[in-house]
Design an enzyme around this catalytic site. Structure first.
Site, PDB file in Angstrom:
ATOM      1  N   GLY A 130      80.463 119.733  55.393  1.00 14.86           N
ATOM      2  CA  GLY A 130      79.954 121.365  55.129  1.00 14.86           C
ATOM      3  C   GLY A 130      78.533 121.609  55.728  1.00 14.86           C
ATOM      4  O   GLY A 130      78.420 122.829  56.326  1.00 14.86           O
ATOM      5  N   PHE A 131      77.532 120.570  55.873  1.00 12.02           N
ATOM      6  CA  PHE A 131      76.505 120.874  56.450  1.00 12.02           C
ATOM      7  C   PHE A 131      75.883 119.569  57.184  1.00 12.02           C
ATOM      8  O   PHE A 131      75.964 118.632  56.628  1.00 12.02           O
ATOM      9  CB  PHE A 131      75.409 121.282  55.253  1.00 12.02           C
ATOM     10  CG  PHE A 131      75.901 122.810  54.480  1.00 12.02           C
ATOM     11  CD1 PHE A 131      76.692 122.445  53.412  1.00 12.02           C
ATOM     12  CD2 PHE A 131      75.387 123.989  54.891  1.00 12.02           C
ATOM     13  CE1 PHE A 131      77.213 123.768  52.775  1.00 12.02           C
ATOM     14  CE2 PHE A 131      75.836 124.937  54.300  1.00 12.02           C
ATOM     15  CZ  PHE A 131      76.651 124.956  53.366  1.00 12.02           C
ATOM     16  N   GLY A 132      75.178 120.188  58.126  1.00 12.97           N
ATOM     17  CA  GLY A 132      74.266 119.004  58.713  1.00 12.97           C
ATOM     18  C   GLY A 132      72.846 118.485  57.922  1.00 12.97           C
ATOM     19  O   GLY A 132      72.598 119.308  56.918  1.00 12.97           O
ATOM     20  N   GLY A 133      72.316 117.611  58.103  1.00 14.33           N
ATOM     21  CA  GLY A 133      71.097 117.282  57.803  1.00 14.33           C
ATOM     22  C   GLY A 133      71.050 116.856  56.475  1.00 14.33           C
ATOM     23  O   GLY A 133      70.013 116.772  55.803  1.00 14.33           O
TER      24      GLY A 133
ATOM     25  N   HIS B 167      81.066 116.532  69.538  1.00 10.97           N
ATOM     26  CA  HIS B 167      81.496 116.775  68.424  1.00 10.97           C
ATOM     27  C   HIS B 167      81.472 117.924  67.884  1.00 10.97           C
ATOM     28  O   HIS B 167      80.319 118.397  67.912  1.00 10.97           O
ATOM     29  CB  HIS B 167      81.050 115.622  67.360  1.00 10.97           C
ATOM     30  CG  HIS B 167      81.716 115.625  66.000  1.00 10.97           C
ATOM     31  ND1 HIS B 167      82.608 115.229  65.646  1.00 10.97           N
ATOM     32  CD2 HIS B 167      81.210 116.452  64.823  1.00 10.97           C
ATOM     33  CE1 HIS B 167      82.908 115.184  64.379  1.00 10.97           C
ATOM     34  NE2 HIS B 167      82.019 116.031  64.025  1.00 10.97           N
TER      35      HIS B 167
ATOM     36  N   HIS C 156      86.330 118.662  64.764  1.00 13.64           N
ATOM     37  CA  HIS C 156      86.371 118.112  63.261  1.00 13.64           C
ATOM     38  C   HIS C 156      86.801 119.373  62.528  1.00 13.64           C
ATOM     39  O   HIS C 156      85.919 120.262  62.445  1.00 13.64           O
ATOM     40  CB  HIS C 156      84.947 117.660  62.991  1.00 13.64           C
ATOM     41  CG  HIS C 156      84.847 117.173  61.406  1.00 13.64           C
ATOM     42  ND1 HIS C 156      83.652 117.112  61.067  1.00 13.64           N
ATOM     43  CD2 HIS C 156      85.782 117.065  60.507  1.00 13.64           C
ATOM     44  CE1 HIS C 156      83.778 116.643  59.862  1.00 13.64           C
ATOM     45  NE2 HIS C 156      85.300 116.712  59.373  1.00 13.64           N
TER      46      HIS C 156
ATOM     47  N   SER D 194      71.591 116.011  63.272  1.00 10.78           N
ATOM     48  CA  SER D 194      70.310 116.256  63.063  1.00 10.78           C
ATOM     49  C   SER D 194      69.430 115.161  63.784  1.00 10.78           C
ATOM     50  O   SER D 194      68.198 115.634  64.459  1.00 10.78           O
ATOM     51  CB  SER D 194      69.789 116.383  61.691  1.00 10.78           C
ATOM     52  OG  SER D 194      70.833 117.229  61.072  1.00 10.78           O
TER      53      SER D 194
ATOM     54  N   ASP E  19      80.440 109.897  60.195  1.00 10.31           N
ATOM     55  CA  ASP E  19      79.837 111.311  60.251  1.00 10.31           C
ATOM     56  C   ASP E  19      79.083 111.691  59.112  1.00 10.31           C
ATOM     57  O   ASP E  19      79.579 112.036  58.272  1.00 10.31           O
ATOM     58  CB  ASP E  19      80.955 112.310  60.434  1.00 10.31           C
ATOM     59  CG  ASP E  19      80.686 113.879  61.028  1.00 10.31           C
ATOM     60  OD1 ASP E  19      81.695 114.756  61.116  1.00 10.31           O
ATOM     61  OD2 ASP E  19      79.390 114.001  60.902  1.00 10.31           O
ATOM     62  N   GLY E  20      77.638 112.109  59.470  1.00  8.51           N
ATOM     63  CA  GLY E  20      77.067 112.404  58.404  1.00  8.51           C
ATOM     64  C   GLY E  20      75.754 111.595  58.223  1.00  8.51           C
ATOM     65  O   GLY E  20      75.879 110.492  57.816  1.00  8.51           O
ATOM     66  N   GLY E  21      74.502 111.983  58.371  1.00 12.83           N
ATOM     67  CA  GLY E  21      73.358 111.296  58.080  1.00 12.83           C
ATOM     68  C   GLY E  21      73.256 110.126  59.166  1.00 12.83           C
ATOM     69  O   GLY E  21      72.534 109.074  58.690  1.00 12.83           O
TER      70      GLY E  21
ATOM     71  N   ASP F 244      82.166 120.984  65.240  1.00 12.73           N
ATOM     72  CA  ASP F 244      82.347 121.198  63.492  1.00 12.73           C
ATOM     73  C   ASP F 244      82.762 122.519  63.382  1.00 12.73           C
ATOM     74  O   ASP F 244      82.059 123.485  63.283  1.00 12.73           O
ATOM     75  CB  ASP F 244      80.820 120.886  62.704  1.00 12.73           C
ATOM     76  CG  ASP F 244      80.622 119.208  62.740  1.00 12.73           C
ATOM     77  OD1 ASP F 244      79.604 118.971  63.399  1.00 12.73           O
ATOM     78  OD2 ASP F 244      81.394 118.765  62.381  1.00 12.73           O
TER      79      ASP F 244
ATOM     80  N   MET G 200      84.178 124.911  60.822  1.00  9.53           N
ATOM     81  CA  MET G 200      84.271 125.179  59.253  1.00  9.53           C
ATOM     82  C   MET G 200      84.680 126.552  58.964  1.00  9.53           C
ATOM     83  O   MET G 200      84.326 127.481  59.726  1.00  9.53           O
ATOM     84  CB  MET G 200      82.658 125.126  58.727  1.00  9.53           C
ATOM     85  CG  MET G 200      82.274 123.844  59.062  1.00  9.53           C
ATOM     86  SD  MET G 200      80.372 123.589  58.300  1.00  9.53           S
ATOM     87  CE  MET G 200      80.048 121.995  58.907  1.00  9.53           C
TER      88      MET G 200
ATOM     89  N   MET H 126      83.572 110.389  56.235  1.00 11.25           N
ATOM     90  CA  MET H 126      82.403 110.912  56.036  1.00 11.25           C
ATOM     91  C   MET H 126      81.321 110.205  55.302  1.00 11.25           C
ATOM     92  O   MET H 126      81.625 109.797  54.465  1.00 11.25           O
ATOM     93  CB  MET H 126      82.909 112.276  55.346  1.00 11.25           C
ATOM     94  CG  MET H 126      83.570 112.992  56.084  1.00 11.25           C
ATOM     95  SD  MET H 126      82.849 113.758  57.950  1.00 11.25           S
ATOM     96  CE  MET H 126      81.679 114.794  57.341  1.00 11.25           C
TER      97      MET H 126
ATOM     98  N   SER I 286      76.624 116.004  67.392  1.00 12.66           N
ATOM     99  CA  SER I 286      77.178 117.227  66.897  1.00 12.66           C
ATOM    100  C   SER I 286      76.672 118.285  67.129  1.00 12.66           C
ATOM    101  O   SER I 286      75.289 118.255  67.092  1.00 12.66           O
ATOM    102  CB  SER I 286      77.556 117.160  65.382  1.00 12.66           C
ATOM    103  OG  SER I 286      77.459 118.320  64.807  1.00 12.66           O
TER     104      SER I 286
ATOM    105  N   MET J  16      87.124 121.383  59.530  1.00 12.99           N
ATOM    106  CA  MET J  16      86.825 121.449  57.995  1.00 12.99           C
ATOM    107  C   MET J  16      87.319 122.775  57.569  1.00 12.99           C
ATOM    108  O   MET J  16      86.667 123.797  57.228  1.00 12.99           O
ATOM    109  CB  MET J  16      85.441 121.391  57.797  1.00 12.99           C
ATOM    110  CG  MET J  16      84.985 119.850  58.006  1.00 12.99           C
ATOM    111  SD  MET J  16      83.091 119.720  58.274  1.00 12.99           S
ATOM    112  CE  MET J  16      82.856 119.787  60.132  1.00 12.99           C
TER     113      MET J  16
HETATM  114  O1  LIG Z   1      80.699 117.220  59.823  1.00 17.43           O
HETATM  115  C1  LIG Z   1      79.613 117.606  59.862  1.00 17.43           C
HETATM  116  C2  LIG Z   1      78.906 118.131  58.309  1.00 17.43           C
HETATM  117  O2  LIG Z   1      80.001 118.336  57.472  1.00 17.43           O
HETATM  118  C3  LIG Z   1      78.549 117.043  60.956  1.00 17.43           C
HETATM  119  O3  LIG Z   1      79.384 116.699  61.737  1.00 17.43           O
HETATM  120  C4  LIG Z   1      77.576 115.897  60.355  1.00 17.43           C
HETATM  121  O4  LIG Z   1      77.027 116.379  59.341  1.00 17.43           O
HETATM  122  C5  LIG Z   1      76.504 115.954  61.766  1.00 17.43           C
HETATM  123  O5  LIG Z   1      75.510 116.300  61.259  1.00 17.43           O
HETATM  124  P1  LIG Z   1      74.177 115.329  60.682  1.00 17.43           P
HETATM  125  O6  LIG Z   1      74.003 114.081  61.617  1.00 17.43           O
HETATM  126  O7  LIG Z   1      72.758 116.290  60.842  1.00 17.43           O
HETATM  127  O8  LIG Z   1      74.803 114.960  59.240  1.00 17.43           O
HETATM  128 CO   LIG Z   2      81.452 116.522  61.926  1.00 16.16          CO
END
Ligand SMILES: O=C(CO)[C@H](O)[C@H](O)COP(=O)(O)O
Ligand SMILES: [Co+2]
Length: 232
Positions: free
Chosen positions: A153-156, A44, A77, A205, A182-184, A46, A48, A148, A19, A79
């Site tokens: 909404g946010f990475g990291g 990927h 993706h 991240s 997707d996410g973390g 994102d 938003m 998810m 991403s 959002m």
């Molecule tokens: O859809 C997402 C957030 O809404 C991102 O794709 C996802 O969070 C990727 O970032 P990380 O790997 O840092 O979590």
């Molecule tokens: Co995403």
């Protein structure tokens, strides 16, 4: 992305999708080239809208710019609150796979059908707090489910393990469905998701925060491949 391309993604085995959400957007193409050189093959993106999620990223101009400069498939993706309003513009801009959030629409079957009619792959995404049963009505109308493991909404953000149970349940109910998480996702969580039967792993991240994208992707790939993939 036509049926054959989707099948080839599925047949190619597990894949890491970077991403670009937290990358250096002032050097976007250089970042994409680094991610390609690091061994990733699908991007990927994102999108938003600052309404469906409390964050604002980018729209068609970025998708179009990337399409002009890379042949990597673009996994978009959405959002956003009104995915149908932007589905065709996104496809015209170069999106290959469009994923909308089940929470954003009243009739996911209708939305999935209209996106599929545009000739691209269609995915439906679900946040950790949304009942998995909300997908029941549209599982047969999509090519992919994006599970998810963070609130969109946010990475990291930190990984929510409820996603593992959901991947496992969806895999057992729909052996042929493409599953993406997707996410973390990092070297610890990617193996759990793979063992549960996930196919595609979105990583932001854990790659973008590293100085060496190639080393990060290699570590993630090793962790993914050393997990025994869930039986289809
Ligand atoms: O859809 C997402 C957030 O809404 C991102 O794709 C996802 O969070 C990727 O970032 P990380 O790997 O840092 O979590
Ligand atoms: Co995403």
């Amino acid at each position: 992305m036509n049926r054959a391309q989707l099948d080839s993604i599925r047949d190619a085995g597990p894949a890491i999708l970077p991403s670009v959400l937290n990358c250096d957007f002032g050097n976007l193409m250089a970042e994409v080239d680094r991610l390609r050189e690091a061994g990733t093959e699908i991007l990927h993106l994102d999108v938003m809208d600052g309404h469906f999620v409390p964050n604002l990223t980018f729209g068609m101009p970025i998708v179009e710019g990337l399409r002009r400069h890379t042949d990597m498939p673009l996994d978009v993706h959405l959002m956003i609150s009104d995915p149908l309003a932007y589905a065709k513009p996104m496809v015209d801009a170069g999106a290959d796979l469009l994923t909308f959030h089940v929470e954003a629409v009243k009739d996911p079957v209708d939305v999935a059908g209209k996106i599929s009619d545009l000739g691209v792959g269609v995915g439906v995404a679900i946040n950790p707090g949304t009942p998995l049963s909300d997908l029941d009505v549209c599982l047969d109308c999509v090519d992919m489910v994006l599970v998810m493991s963070v609130e969109a909404g946010f990475g990291g953000q930190s990984f929510n393990p409820v996603a593992i149970d959901r991947i496992r349940e969806l895999r057992s109910r729909r052996p042929e469905l493409l599953l993406e998480i997707d996410g973390g996702i990092n070297t610890s969580t990617i193996g759990l998701a793979r063992e549960a039967g996930c196919d595609l792993f979105v990583v932001g991240s854990a790659i973008i925060s590293s100085d060496d994208y190639t080393a990060a992707v290699s570590d993630l790939t090793e962790a993914m491949m050393s997990a025994n993939g869930g039986a289809r």
